[in-house]
Design a protein around this motif. Structure first.
Motif, PDB file in Angstrom:
ATOM      1  N   PHE A 231       0.822  -1.250   0.102  1.00  0.00           N
ATOM      2  CA  PHE A 231      -0.165   0.100  -0.015  1.00  0.00           C
ATOM      3  C   PHE A 231       0.932   1.252   0.117  1.00  0.00           C
ATOM      4  N   GLU A 232       0.519   2.468  -0.312  1.00  0.00           N
ATOM      5  CA  GLU A 232       1.173   3.521  -0.585  1.00  0.00           C
ATOM      6  C   GLU A 232       1.089   4.170   0.775  1.00  0.00           C
ATOM      7  N   ASP A 233       0.521   3.649   1.858  1.00  0.00           N
ATOM      8  CA  ASP A 233       0.830   4.416   3.239  1.00  0.00           C
ATOM      9  C   ASP A 233       0.819   3.048   4.097  1.00  0.00           C
ATOM     10  N   CYS A 234       0.694   3.470   5.469  1.00  0.00           N
ATOM     11  CA  CYS A 234       0.642   2.177   6.453  1.00  0.00           C
ATOM     12  C   CYS A 234      -0.398   2.309   7.382  1.00  0.00           C
ATOM     13  N   LEU A 235      -1.605   2.759   6.918  1.00  0.00           N
ATOM     14  CA  LEU A 235      -2.768   2.794   7.655  1.00  0.00           C
ATOM     15  C   LEU A 235      -3.343   1.565   7.932  1.00  0.00           C
ATOM     16  N   ASN A 236      -3.076   0.465   7.331  1.00  0.00           N
ATOM     17  CA  ASN A 236      -3.427  -0.875   7.511  1.00  0.00           C
ATOM     18  C   ASN A 236      -2.541  -1.467   8.547  1.00  0.00           C
ATOM     19  N   ARG A 237      -1.487  -0.723   9.207  1.00  0.00           N
ATOM     20  CA  ARG A 237      -0.440  -1.518  10.204  1.00  0.00           C
ATOM     21  C   ARG A 237      -0.205  -0.512  11.140  1.00  0.00           C
ATOM     22  N   PRO A 238      -1.012  -0.531  12.311  1.00  0.00           N
ATOM     23  CA  PRO A 238      -0.888   0.422  13.609  1.00  0.00           C
ATOM     24  C   PRO A 238       0.507   0.148  14.116  1.00  0.00           C
ATOM     25  N   LYS A 239       1.242  -0.903  14.044  1.00  0.00           N
ATOM     26  CA  LYS A 239       2.379  -1.023  14.924  1.00  0.00           C
ATOM     27  C   LYS A 239       3.368  -0.242  13.931  1.00  0.00           C
TER      28      LYS A 239
END
Length: 157
Positions: free
Chosen positions: A52-60
């Motif tokens: 993905f273009e960002d880390c919004l799906n990865r809270p850690k």
């Protein structure tokens, strides 16, 4: 007070969580923390994609970025660069955050403090090679699927 090595572990899917990769990533991170005299803190993201273009799906990973920007995180371990991201634009942003905030980045293959142009060049080369390898793997996977479809196999869906 002993500094902390933040050990980031991740696999690409929920199915892979059942394998041994997360344990191996953690084991190597713990060894590096011991060798470097750092207190370990494991942040296990589990099975989350990095495409993905960002880390919004990865809270850690979001917590790590915030910790770096706040100056709390100065040492970070990840098995390799593609555990952070396989997307070039995001990875470049993340790398710039590491450099700007003086973070030492550890992988199974080495330690990078970005203090010299040579170290930055080597790191950029290794990152680029990893991204190239992932792109080739994607092409091979798609070709294999298309070949199976042409042979009449049903791939589900």
């Amino acid at each position: 007070m002993k500094e902390t090595l933040y050990i980031y572990t991740r696999v690409s899917s929920k199915v892979q969580e059942e394998g041994t990769s997360l344990d191996e990533q953690k084991k190597v991170g713990l060894k590096i923390s011991k060798d470097e005299g750092l207190k370990p803190k494991v942040l296990n993201e589990g099975g989350k994609s990095s495409n993905f273009e960002d880390c919004l799906n990865r809270p850690k990973l979001q917590d790590i970025m915030l910790g770096i920007e706040e100056g709390r995180i100065k040492h970070l371990y990840s098995w390799n660069t593609d555990r952070i991201s396989r997307v070039n634009t995001f990875w470049n942003t993340f790398k710039n955050v590491l450099i700007k905030n003086g973070v030492t980045f550890y992988t199974k293959d080495g330690k990078y403090s970005f203090n010299s142009p040579e170290e930055q060049l080597m790191f950029n080369l290794l990152t680029s090679l990893g991204q190239y390898d992932n792109q080739l793997r994607t092409i091979r996977t798609h070709r294999g699927k298309m070949a199976r479809i042409k042979m009449g196999y049903w791939l589900g869906g």
